[in-house]
Design a protein around this motif. Structure first.
Motif, PDB file in Angstrom:
ATOM      1  N   UNK A 103       4.093 -46.229 122.684  1.00 41.31           N
ATOM      2  CA  UNK A 103       5.167 -45.374 121.698  1.00 41.31           C
ATOM      3  C   UNK A 103       6.452 -46.113 122.288  1.00 41.31           C
ATOM      4  N   UNK A 104       7.124 -46.593 121.414  1.00 37.86           N
ATOM      5  CA  UNK A 104       8.422 -47.107 121.526  1.00 37.86           C
ATOM      6  C   UNK A 104       9.702 -46.176 121.275  1.00 37.86           C
ATOM      7  N   UNK A 105      10.699 -45.906 122.031  1.00 34.37           N
ATOM      8  CA  UNK A 105      11.455 -45.045 121.526  1.00 34.37           C
ATOM      9  C   UNK A 105      12.857 -45.332 121.285  1.00 34.37           C
ATOM     10  N   UNK A 106      13.295 -44.883 120.155  1.00 32.85           N
ATOM     11  CA  UNK A 106      14.423 -45.615 119.599  1.00 32.85           C
ATOM     12  C   UNK A 106      15.732 -45.309 120.295  1.00 32.85           C
ATOM     13  N   UNK A 107      15.890 -44.230 120.967  1.00 31.96           N
ATOM     14  CA  UNK A 107      17.107 -43.862 121.659  1.00 31.96           C
ATOM     15  C   UNK A 107      17.089 -44.079 123.054  1.00 31.96           C
ATOM     16  N   UNK A 108      16.025 -44.643 123.596  1.00 35.80           N
ATOM     17  CA  UNK A 108      15.957 -44.797 125.154  1.00 35.80           C
ATOM     18  C   UNK A 108      15.184 -46.146 125.349  1.00 35.80           C
ATOM     19  N   UNK A 109      15.485 -47.077 126.338  1.00 33.40           N
ATOM     20  CA  UNK A 109      14.884 -48.165 126.457  1.00 33.40           C
ATOM     21  C   UNK A 109      13.313 -47.780 127.239  1.00 33.40           C
ATOM     22  N   UNK A 110      12.693 -47.032 126.559  1.00 37.41           N
ATOM     23  CA  UNK A 110      10.988 -46.680 127.340  1.00 37.41           C
ATOM     24  C   UNK A 110      10.163 -46.916 126.294  1.00 37.41           C
ATOM     25  N   UNK A 111       9.103 -47.075 127.085  1.00 38.90           N
ATOM     26  CA  UNK A 111       7.770 -47.025 126.519  1.00 38.90           C
ATOM     27  C   UNK A 111       6.867 -46.233 126.781  1.00 38.90           C
ATOM     28  N   UNK A 112       5.991 -45.590 126.352  1.00 38.40           N
ATOM     29  CA  UNK A 112       5.033 -44.532 126.833  1.00 38.40           C
ATOM     30  C   UNK A 112       3.392 -45.124 126.505  1.00 38.40           C
ATOM     31  N   UNK A 113       2.729 -45.550 127.571  1.00 40.99           N
ATOM     32  CA  UNK A 113       1.338 -46.135 127.318  1.00 40.99           C
ATOM     33  C   UNK A 113       0.537 -45.162 127.691  1.00 40.99           C
ATOM     34  N   UNK A 114      -0.492 -44.936 126.564  1.00 45.18           N
ATOM     35  CA  UNK A 114      -1.541 -43.704 126.844  1.00 45.18           C
ATOM     36  C   UNK A 114      -2.867 -44.612 126.450  1.00 45.18           C
ATOM     37  N   UNK A 115      -3.917 -43.966 127.139  1.00 48.11           N
ATOM     38  CA  UNK A 115      -5.409 -44.367 126.758  1.00 48.11           C
ATOM     39  C   UNK A 115      -5.332 -45.828 127.797  1.00 48.11           C
ATOM     40  N   UNK A 116      -4.763 -46.339 128.685  1.00 52.73           N
ATOM     41  CA  UNK A 116      -4.733 -47.418 129.487  1.00 52.73           C
ATOM     42  C   UNK A 116      -6.032 -47.251 130.545  1.00 52.73           C
ATOM     43  N   UNK A 117      -6.731 -48.335 130.450  1.00 45.70           N
ATOM     44  CA  UNK A 117      -7.636 -48.401 131.456  1.00 45.70           C
ATOM     45  C   UNK A 117      -7.090 -48.177 132.797  1.00 45.70           C
ATOM     46  N   UNK A 118      -7.914 -47.391 133.779  1.00 47.26           N
ATOM     47  CA  UNK A 118      -7.186 -47.271 135.292  1.00 47.26           C
ATOM     48  C   UNK A 118      -6.336 -46.212 135.498  1.00 47.26           C
ATOM     49  N   UNK A 119      -5.186 -46.339 134.545  1.00 44.94           N
ATOM     50  CA  UNK A 119      -3.920 -45.574 134.708  1.00 44.94           C
ATOM     51  C   UNK A 119      -3.999 -44.189 133.882  1.00 44.94           C
ATOM     52  N   UNK A 120      -4.569 -44.562 132.734  1.00 43.81           N
ATOM     53  CA  UNK A 120      -4.713 -43.628 131.721  1.00 43.81           C
ATOM     54  C   UNK A 120      -3.296 -43.424 130.985  1.00 43.81           C
ATOM     55  N   UNK A 121      -2.104 -43.045 131.552  1.00 43.63           N
ATOM     56  CA  UNK A 121      -0.959 -43.209 130.772  1.00 43.63           C
ATOM     57  C   UNK A 121       0.173 -43.335 131.827  1.00 43.63           C
ATOM     58  N   UNK A 122       1.198 -43.930 131.204  1.00 43.95           N
ATOM     59  CA  UNK A 122       2.288 -44.020 132.175  1.00 43.95           C
ATOM     60  C   UNK A 122       3.705 -44.444 131.201  1.00 43.95           C
ATOM     61  N   UNK A 123       4.738 -44.038 131.827  1.00 40.32           N
ATOM     62  CA  UNK A 123       5.917 -44.535 131.280  1.00 40.32           C
ATOM     63  C   UNK A 123       6.555 -45.718 131.636  1.00 40.32           C
TER      64      UNK A 123
END
Length: 142
Positions: A101-121
């Motif tokens: 997920x890419x946010x319009x108002x912050x330079x951040x991405x949320x990754x989910x369902x990623x092997x090994x780490x599950x989710x990470x910002x």
């Protein structure tokens, strides 16, 4: 009594048909290749690619974010007022079904369902953020 049972059966049948008509279309099954779907903030599919160069471009960009030094020492939490602009969904032939997920108002991405780490910002630099906010140009290299 038979009339009442008949009426109830007909009503239930009509309700089942109506419920089936209102169902959302399921996501198309991926081809026998890796695929990335990109959805806008209303979850409308705007782009789909199985092109290896496109896929490599996205993987490389995300890998840069994961590997880069993080000056704050930890990945940021997503602020409550974060507004999702794009949802990237990667499905691979090896069974990975990850979301970004890419946010319009912050330079951040949320990754989910990623092997090994599950989710990470992830913190993105300005260039990475701009690229991911323009998927049509960035992914397809236009």
């Amino acid at each position: 009594m038979k009339k009442n049972i008949w009426k109830i059966t007909m009503v239930l049948f009509v309700l089942l048909i109506a419920a089936g008509c209102g169902r959302k279309k399921e996501e198309p099954k991926p081809p026998p290749k890796d695929v990335i779907y990109v959805y806008d903030n209303k979850e409308q599919l705007i782009l789909e690619t199985t092109d290896k160069e496109d896929l490599d471009r996205i993987v490389e960009l995300v890998s840069e974010s994961v590997e880069k030094e993080n000056p704050s020492g930890a990945y940021s939490e997503i602020p409550e007022d974060g507004e999702i602009q794009y949802h990237y969904k990667a499905i691979t032939t090896r069974g990975v079904n990850a979301d970004m997920y890419i946010y319009s108002n912050y330079p951040l991405a949320r990754l989910e369902n990623v092997p090994i780490v599950s989710s990470v910002n992830l913190e993105l630099d300005k260039e990475q953020h701009e690229k991911l906010l323009d998927p049509e140009s960035y992914i397809q290299g236009e």
